[in-house]
Structures are given as C-alpha cells and as structure tokens.
Write an enzyme that holds these catalytic residues in place. Structure first.
Site, PDB file in Angstrom:
ATOM      1  N   LYS A 123      -4.824 -10.332  -6.090  1.00 57.46           N
ATOM      2  CA  LYS A 123      -6.139 -10.634  -5.486  1.00 57.46           C
ATOM      3  C   LYS A 123      -7.176  -9.633  -6.005  1.00 57.46           C
ATOM      4  O   LYS A 123      -6.819  -8.490  -6.339  1.00 57.46           O
ATOM      5  CB  LYS A 123      -6.072 -10.622  -3.957  1.00 57.46           C
TER       6      LYS A 123
ATOM      7  N   LYS B  44     -11.270  -4.029  -3.830  1.00 54.07           N
ATOM      8  CA  LYS B  44     -12.302  -2.996  -3.959  1.00 54.07           C
ATOM      9  C   LYS B  44     -11.807  -1.838  -4.802  1.00 54.07           C
ATOM     10  O   LYS B  44     -12.586  -1.086  -5.348  1.00 54.07           O
ATOM     11  CB  LYS B  44     -12.642  -2.418  -2.576  1.00 54.07           C
TER      12      LYS B  44
ATOM     13  N   LYS C 137       0.824  -1.211   0.000  1.00 51.20           N
ATOM     14  CA  LYS C 137       0.000   0.000   0.000  1.00 51.20           C
ATOM     15  C   LYS C 137       0.856   1.259   0.000  1.00 51.20           C
ATOM     16  O   LYS C 137       0.484   2.258  -0.597  1.00 51.20           O
ATOM     17  CB  LYS C 137      -0.944   0.008   1.209  1.00 51.20           C
TER      18      LYS C 137
END
Ligand code: TYM
Length: 327
Positions: free
Chosen positions: A193, A196, A112
């Site tokens: 993966k 969202k 991130k």
C-alpha cells in the site's frame, strides 16, 4: 438524532493521496448526514519514535490539510487526541478487557514490529487505543482505507465482550471503506500500500507535493510489459493502481476510466493522472497556504477540544462507574 461517524489520520509523516481517499474525502462526503468527528491521533504517532518538534508541527499541518481539503468545521468536530484525556483513560480500561492473544493477531503490528528495531508496548496495544477513540463517542461508522478493517473489527469484538459482561454500554462500530481507492498502492512496489513512511522517495505522492514532483513520480511509476490498459489487480497492479487514482481523483468509476483509456498507451494514462492530480492537489495546496497564514487551525482545535471533552466525559464516567472504579 444523527448517527455518529468518526475517523483520524496519524501525524506520523506527510499525508498521501491514499490518506485523502481512505480518510478525508469520506469525511467530506458524509459530513452532511452524520454527527461527524475527525481528530489527529498524536498518541498513536508516538507508538514509534518521533521527533517532538516535528510531531507538534505536523499536528497543525494535518489539521490545515483537513480544512484545505474541504472539511467544514461547522459540520465536523476537529480535535487533537492527546488534548482530550479521556482517550488514553478509556484505553486503559479497555486494555484490561482485551487479551494478549487478540492483539497478537493484528497484522499491522506484525509488519510494523518487523520494520522497527524499537518495539514499544504502545505499538502492541495501539489497536485498543483505537477502539477507545471509537467507542468513547459511540461512533456507528468509521470511514477508513482497507488497512484499518482488522482494527475496527477488534473494536467491535471488545465492545461485544464488554456489553455481554456488563450490559449494553458500547455502540457497535462499522467500517466504511471507499468503493474506489480503498488501498492506493505504492508507485514503485504496487504489491504494497502507499504509505507516509516509504523509504523510496518515488513511492508515494503527498497531498502537498509540487506539480514537478507529481509529474516525476507518476511518470516513473512501475507498470508492466503487457502494453494493454485493463483493470487486472493480480497481473497488472501498477496499471490498476493508476486507473484507481485517476478514477478516485476525477470522480469517475474505474470502469469509466478503463473505457476512456482502452487502446491508449501507458504514457497517455500517466499524463492524464498527472493532470488530474496536479489540478486537485494544486487547489488543496493553495487553500492550505491561505489557511496556515491565519489562526484558523488553533481556533478550530480549541473549540473542538472543549466540545469533544464534554462528550467523551459522559461515556468515560459511565464505564468507570460500571467497573467499580473510584468511590
Ligand atoms: P493512518 O494514519 O495510517 O491512515 C489514515 C487513513 O488513511 C487510510 N489509508 C489509505 N487509504 C487508501 N489507500 C492507502 N494507501 C492508504 N493508506 C492509509 C487509512 O486506512 C486511514 O483511514 N490507526 C489509524 C488512525 C486512527 C483511527 C482511529 C482511524 C487512530 N484511531 C479511530 C479511525 C478511527 C491509522 O494509523 O491511520
């Protein structure tokens, strides 16, 4: 007394079919046998920049989706993390018992922090807040997808170190990973993966997607040139992903899905995935619209806030006292 089980799904974007399998479905499967807590980690969401009005809207939507997907508030305590002040308070106490080195190892932070130009301290200490969420309720089980196992492992390490130093205060949590669909993959880049926040609009299927979007996204999912349906995550990750989605949403095993589609073409498999998702998500969407036209979400959250605040206060006061804080 039943063992406690707890999990949460961030309101940081629209929930995907991966979030349902990793989080919500497990809650509906386990709720009869455990004292179950399901919350909306809005404090986690602000570790990256959020639009405040959108965040507030999403908190309600996420709870509407929990209810629409079959979470029964008679069996599950539903609440919003920031409405219960003990989460952030315990997090601080635990931060003072966690090292910089432990947090530096977190792979989600590494990914991130590469993807965001504004890297907040909260993004770095995020796993400690997650440990606080879990340890505050003495949760023995934490159902999640495979991407959260390292964070639950850290919560165990924090609990163990604390217990060694101050005596047995925290219950050791265990991750519960679904047998099928622990990591549903991105439809366009199956090595990643499903998330969202993917940039490619065809990468993720959202729980509230319309049938036409489900069809468009599944039919254009990346496959391979082998032309044979078998479960081979390494060499055929796109097909393995479609088989997994089919199994997870139709209630069969992956082996049964492979048997069903042996000899069929990729187009047949895709059409079957579209059919199964359209039916399941259509039922969720219908129920969601019904729920959102009532005051159910707020009623459930008010009750959940009051109940869980009383539960959390007990553990927080115990830990605060152990550390010699206050008078
Ligand atoms: P979040 O919001 O990223 O994801 C919510 C849940 O969905 C699972 N999940 C998946 N499962 C299968 N396939 C996927 N592609 C997929 N993507 C996500 C996640 O593993 C998770 O179970 N840090 C957590 C939220 C959290 C939490 C907690 C969870 C905060 N405090 C305490 C458990 C206990 C998160 O960001 O999940």
């Amino acid at each position: 007394m039943k063992d406690r089980l707890l999990t949460g799904l961030q309101p940081s974007g629209n929930l995907t079919i991966g979030n349902y399998v990793g989080g919500i479905k497990q809650i509906t499967d386990y709720a009869d046998n455990y004292d179950t807590y399901l919350f909306v980690p809005d404090l986690h969401a602000i570790t990256v920049r959020q639009d405040p009005a959108l965040l507030r809207k999403r908190v309600r939507e996420v709870v509407g989706i929990y209810l629409a997907c079959g979470v029964d508030p008679e069996k599950v305590h539903l609440y919003v993390q920031s409405e219960n002040l003990y989460h952030a308070n315990l997090s601080w106490l635990l931060e003072c018992h966690t090292t910089y080195g432990e947090l530096q190892k977190m792979t989600q932070f590494k990914t991130k922090s590469r993807n965001h130009d504004y890297v907040s301290c909260g993004l770095f200490t995020y796993p400690v807040l997650m440990a606080a969420d879990i340890l505050l309720y003495s949760a023995k089980y934490v159902p999640t997808g495979a991407d959260q196992t390292q964070h639950v492992e850290l919560a165990r390490d924090i609990a163990q170190k604390f217990n060694n130093r101050y005596g047995e205060h925290f219950v050791m949590p265990n991750c519960l990973i679904p047998k099928i669909g622990a990591r549903i993959r991105d439809l366009q880049e199956p090595e990643k993966k499903m998330s969202k926040s993917a940039e490619n609009p065809k990468a993720s299927i959202f729980l509230m997607d319309e049938p036409k979007d489900i069809k468009k996204k599944i039919m254009s999912a990346v496959t391979d040139s082998e032309g044979v349906i078998r479960y081979d995550e390494q060499n055929q990750p796109g097909i393995a992903n479609l088989l997994t989605i089919y199994a997870a949403y139709s209630g069969c095993t992956v082996d049964e899905a492979v048997q069903k589609f042996t000899g069929a073409g990729y187009g047949d498999l895709k059409k079957a995935v579209v059919a199964v998702l359209t039916e399941k998500l259509g039922a969720f969407r219908e129920e969601y619209e019904r729920i959102m036209a009532t005051s159910r979400v707020d009623d459930v959250l008010d009750a959940g806030r009051d109940y869980t605040t009383a539960v959390a206060k007990e553990k927080y006061d115990e830990i605060r006292n152990v550390l010699g804080l206050g008078r």
